[in-house]
Each structure stands twice: as structure tokens, then as C-alpha cells.
Write a protein that holds these residues in place. Structure first.
Motif, PDB file in Angstrom:
ATOM      1  N   CYS A 128      90.702  15.349  37.127  1.00  0.00           N
ATOM      2  CA  CYS A 128      89.812  16.274  36.407  1.00  0.00           C
ATOM      3  C   CYS A 128      88.363  15.806  36.485  1.00  0.00           C
ATOM      4  O   CYS A 128      87.450  16.622  36.671  1.00  0.00           O
ATOM      5  CB  CYS A 128      90.247  16.393  34.949  1.00  0.00           C
ATOM      6  SG  CYS A 128      91.773  17.301  34.695  1.00  0.00           S
ATOM      7  N   LEU A 129      88.155  14.507  36.357  1.00  0.00           N
ATOM      8  CA  LEU A 129      86.793  13.974  36.441  1.00  0.00           C
ATOM      9  C   LEU A 129      86.204  14.182  37.832  1.00  0.00           C
ATOM     10  O   LEU A 129      85.013  14.467  37.982  1.00  0.00           O
ATOM     11  CB  LEU A 129      86.764  12.504  36.044  1.00  0.00           C
ATOM     12  CG  LEU A 129      87.016  12.224  34.562  1.00  0.00           C
ATOM     13  CD1 LEU A 129      87.134  10.727  34.320  1.00  0.00           C
ATOM     14  CD2 LEU A 129      85.935  12.837  33.704  1.00  0.00           C
ATOM     15  N   MET A 130      87.052  14.065  38.867  1.00  0.00           N
ATOM     16  CA  MET A 130      86.579  14.355  40.225  1.00  0.00           C
ATOM     17  C   MET A 130      86.220  15.832  40.367  1.00  0.00           C
ATOM     18  O   MET A 130      85.241  16.177  41.036  1.00  0.00           O
ATOM     19  CB  MET A 130      87.638  13.963  41.250  1.00  0.00           C
ATOM     20  CG  MET A 130      87.754  12.486  41.474  1.00  0.00           C
ATOM     21  SD  MET A 130      88.900  12.133  42.803  1.00  0.00           S
ATOM     22  CE  MET A 130      90.181  11.309  41.896  1.00  0.00           C
ATOM     23  N   GLY A 131      86.991  16.698  39.723  1.00  0.00           N
ATOM     24  CA  GLY A 131      86.670  18.122  39.726  1.00  0.00           C
ATOM     25  C   GLY A 131      85.340  18.399  39.049  1.00  0.00           C
ATOM     26  O   GLY A 131      84.550  19.227  39.506  1.00  0.00           O
ATOM     27  N   ILE A 132      85.075  17.700  37.957  1.00  0.00           N
ATOM     28  CA  ILE A 132      83.782  17.853  37.272  1.00  0.00           C
ATOM     29  C   ILE A 132      82.653  17.378  38.172  1.00  0.00           C
ATOM     30  O   ILE A 132      81.590  18.008  38.239  1.00  0.00           O
ATOM     31  CB  ILE A 132      83.786  17.103  35.927  1.00  0.00           C
ATOM     32  CG1 ILE A 132      84.664  17.848  34.930  1.00  0.00           C
ATOM     33  CG2 ILE A 132      82.382  16.938  35.375  1.00  0.00           C
ATOM     34  CD1 ILE A 132      84.806  17.170  33.581  1.00  0.00           C
ATOM     35  N   LEU A 133      82.872  16.279  38.893  1.00  0.00           N
ATOM     36  CA  LEU A 133      81.849  15.768  39.801  1.00  0.00           C
ATOM     37  C   LEU A 133      81.532  16.784  40.895  1.00  0.00           C
ATOM     38  O   LEU A 133      80.355  17.089  41.152  1.00  0.00           O
ATOM     39  CB  LEU A 133      82.297  14.443  40.424  1.00  0.00           C
ATOM     40  CG  LEU A 133      81.361  13.865  41.481  1.00  0.00           C
ATOM     41  CD1 LEU A 133      80.052  13.432  40.845  1.00  0.00           C
ATOM     42  CD2 LEU A 133      82.017  12.721  42.213  1.00  0.00           C
ATOM     43  N   VAL A 134      82.560  17.342  41.514  1.00  0.00           N
ATOM     44  CA  VAL A 134      82.346  18.322  42.588  1.00  0.00           C
ATOM     45  C   VAL A 134      81.653  19.566  42.051  1.00  0.00           C
ATOM     46  O   VAL A 134      80.717  20.089  42.666  1.00  0.00           O
ATOM     47  CB  VAL A 134      83.697  18.681  43.259  1.00  0.00           C
ATOM     48  CG1 VAL A 134      83.566  19.867  44.180  1.00  0.00           C
ATOM     49  CG2 VAL A 134      84.243  17.478  44.012  1.00  0.00           C
ATOM     50  N   THR A 135      82.087  20.035  40.887  1.00  0.00           N
ATOM     51  CA  THR A 135      81.476  21.226  40.299  1.00  0.00           C
ATOM     52  C   THR A 135      80.029  20.957  39.908  1.00  0.00           C
ATOM     53  O   THR A 135      79.172  21.843  40.057  1.00  0.00           O
ATOM     54  CB  THR A 135      82.296  21.681  39.080  1.00  0.00           C
ATOM     55  OG1 THR A 135      83.667  21.774  39.458  1.00  0.00           O
ATOM     56  CG2 THR A 135      81.845  23.032  38.593  1.00  0.00           C
ATOM     57  N   SER A 136      79.730  19.758  39.451  1.00  0.00           N
ATOM     58  CA  SER A 136      78.353  19.410  39.121  1.00  0.00           C
ATOM     59  C   SER A 136      77.469  19.385  40.359  1.00  0.00           C
ATOM     60  O   SER A 136      76.304  19.787  40.311  1.00  0.00           O
ATOM     61  CB  SER A 136      78.297  18.039  38.442  1.00  0.00           C
ATOM     62  OG  SER A 136      79.048  18.049  37.274  1.00  0.00           O
TER      63      SER A 136
END
Length: 160
Positions: A128-136
Motif C-alpha cells: 500500500c505504501l508503494m502504491g501511495i508513492l507511485v500515486t504521489s
């Protein structure tokens, strides 16, 4: 700014295929996961908040894909520096923040669930944190794209 019709058509096809994949996830994979979970653990509704987050992400992502298609159409019609283009970028940026919100809700839920079930939620939370990074990263790219368009629109004289 000259754009070849073939390259924008290729991008539109890719975006359309991604949209079909997201639709398949919403129609086939997520209900199947819910069905399997209901069979394996009757009366346990712990998967449903994650399904709500997943559907929220899919719907928001679909809206962003539609805005990208509109953006490509504006670029094809040589309206890359227009108010419509700026509005599409703004919607895409709002979609990225909405996706980050849904991912954050999933992280909070996974953490609370892990606290009560003594499970290890480190793997899903790190994804999930990697998803937040990509979305950011996508949100910052959209912001960078918005600035020159705003500058061009601000420098043009306004007609009444």
C-alpha cells in the motif's frame, strides 16, 4: 506542438486496454474474492472494508483514465494549452489524492485488523505504501504539467 496521430492513437488504445483491465477487476476478480471469502469464512465480514477501498480505487482510476483520454483528444485538436486541458489535469490530480485516501484507509484497516487477529500485515501495508508513492509521483507530474498551462493562460489577454 505537433503530435503524430499514430502515437496518440496508440496511447488511446493502451488507455482503453487498461480501462478494460480495471473493469475486469471490478466485475470478475473482486466479486470472486468476496465469494471465496464468504464460503471459507461464513459470518466473517472482514474483507468488505478492503473491497470498498478496492472499488473506490477502481472507480477513481477509471475517472482519471477518462480524463487522460479527454486530454489526449485536446492535444490532438491542438488545444493543449487551453482551459479544458487545465480542467482535465485538475480532475486527474483530485483523482490521485482520492486514490491515496482510499489506500490510506486500507492501511488503517489492515493495521487495526492485524491488531485484533495477531496477523502480520507488514507485506500488504508495504505494498500500500508503494502504491501511495507511485500515486504521489503521478500527482506531482500532473502538477508540473499544470504550471506551464496556467502560465500560458495567465499571459493571454482575456476577451470579454
Amino acid at each position: 506542438m505537433k503530435v503524430k496521430v499514430g502515437s496518440s492513437t496508440f496511447l488511446k488504445v493502451i488507455i482503453f486496454l487498461i480501462g478494460i483491465a480495471v473493469l475486469a477487476v471490478c466485475i470478475v476478480l473482486l466479486p470472486e474474492a468476496a465469494r471465496r471469502d464468504a464460503i471459507e469464512r461464513p459470518g466473517d465480514y472482514s474483507l468488505y472494508p478492503l473491497l470498498v477501498c478496492a472499488y473506490g480505487i477502481c472507480i477513481t482510476f477509471s475517472v482519471a483514465l477518462y480524463q487522460v483520454l479527454k486530454l489526449l483528444t485536446y492535444v490532438e485538436k491542438k488545444n493543449a494549452f487551453s482551459e479544458l486541458c487545465l480542467q482535465s489535469l485538475e480532475v486527474i490530480k483530485k483523482c490521485t489524492f482520492t486514490v491515496i485516501f482510499f489506500i490510506f484507509l486500507a492501511i488503517v484497516y489492515l493495521r487495526v485488523l492485524a491488531q485484533f487477529t495477531d496477523d502480520d500485515a507488514t507485506g500488504p501495508i508495504s505494498l500500500c505504501l508503494m502504491g501511495i508513492l507511485v500515486t504521489s509521483i503521478v500527482a506531482s507530474i500532473v502538477d508540473v504539467l499544470q504550471k506551464p498551462i496556467k502560465n500560458v493562460l495567465d499571459s493571454q489577454p482575456k476577451s470579454n
